[in-house]
Enzyme design. Sequence first.
Site, PDB file in Angstrom:
ATOM      1  N   GLN A  77      40.467  45.098  27.989  1.00  0.00           N
ATOM      2  CA  GLN A  77      40.920  43.864  28.450  1.00  0.00           C
ATOM      3  C   GLN A  77      40.032  43.142  29.573  1.00  0.00           C
ATOM      4  O   GLN A  77      39.148  42.258  29.291  1.00  0.00           O
ATOM      5  CB  GLN A  77      42.333  44.146  29.153  1.00  0.00           C
ATOM      6  N   ASP A  78      39.764  44.078  30.400  1.00  0.00           N
ATOM      7  CA  ASP A  78      38.492  43.686  31.661  1.00  0.00           C
ATOM      8  C   ASP A  78      37.758  44.983  32.192  1.00  0.00           C
ATOM      9  O   ASP A  78      38.510  46.079  32.068  1.00  0.00           O
ATOM     10  CB  ASP A  78      38.967  42.688  32.660  1.00  0.00           C
ATOM     11  N   PRO A  79      36.793  44.797  32.722  1.00  0.00           N
ATOM     12  CA  PRO A  79      36.077  46.018  33.314  1.00  0.00           C
ATOM     13  C   PRO A  79      36.935  46.640  34.423  1.00  0.00           C
ATOM     14  O   PRO A  79      37.572  46.017  35.276  1.00  0.00           O
ATOM     15  CB  PRO A  79      34.658  45.426  33.538  1.00  0.00           C
ATOM     16  N   ALA A 148      41.456  41.732  36.683  1.00  0.00           N
ATOM     17  CA  ALA A 148      41.839  40.322  35.810  1.00  0.00           C
ATOM     18  C   ALA A 148      41.302  39.246  36.703  1.00  0.00           C
ATOM     19  O   ALA A 148      41.585  38.222  36.313  1.00  0.00           O
ATOM     20  CB  ALA A 148      43.081  40.228  35.665  1.00  0.00           C
TER      21      ALA A 148
END
Length: 254
Positions: A77-79, A148
């Site tokens: 999804q995100d880092p 996010a």
Amino acid sequence: MPHDNRLQTNTLAAQAAELPPAWQAALQAPAVARALAGVIAHIEQRLAEGAVVYPATPFRALQGLSPADVRVVILGQDPYHGPGQAQGLAFSVPDDCKRPPSLRNIFSQIAQEFTGAPLPRGNDLTRWTRQGVLLLNTSLTVEDGQPASHARRGWETVTDALISLVARDSTPKAFLLWGAHAQAKQVLLPDHSGHLVLKANHPSPLSARRPPAPFLGCGHFARVNAWLAEQGKTPIDWITEENEGDVRQGEFGL
């Protein structure tokens, strides 16, 4: 001392411009180009305001791997949003970093599927990318301590274009879609493409055991290797460390 993985000012546009031509093709559509320009402008503004942004190399998942080289796609999804963690590969962190819970569950699942195989000591999944595994987050940057924080800033338009480019390649791929966010990307895969699509919950401890499709016990890694073997392709060695010598074909084949 954590590895310095902070994105530096005025480097992101240059990194995008240096992507191999095969990936650049996905960024030429006007809507994608606008989204990329917009997210770069936002990030540069946040850096100028003193924000800390990770990772230093947001496009690392695309380096050394053309769309035609991709055999397996794993979407994140995100880092990771802590110092020294994110390195531009979904779920991966440097070897000297504490192992995140999701990666711990991923390794536990692999050990369950390949009886007798030890848990990897290292956390860096570069060894997977060298075998054709694309580890792509759908948002390529994040601010320190703010998960996010760069979602819905334009990255999703960019990464959707990258996923679509891979999915349109003539060689079938295996797509491992873990969690609702990744599974929403199935609409980007052409019908009748021959791709293998495997779905389960996200490996996070919050969902890894939750029915009806728990991650733990999903069997995805062995199923990918069986599918590759059916196509006459070399299975992925999910465990061997890069400094351990030759791939243990007996453990990862059929």
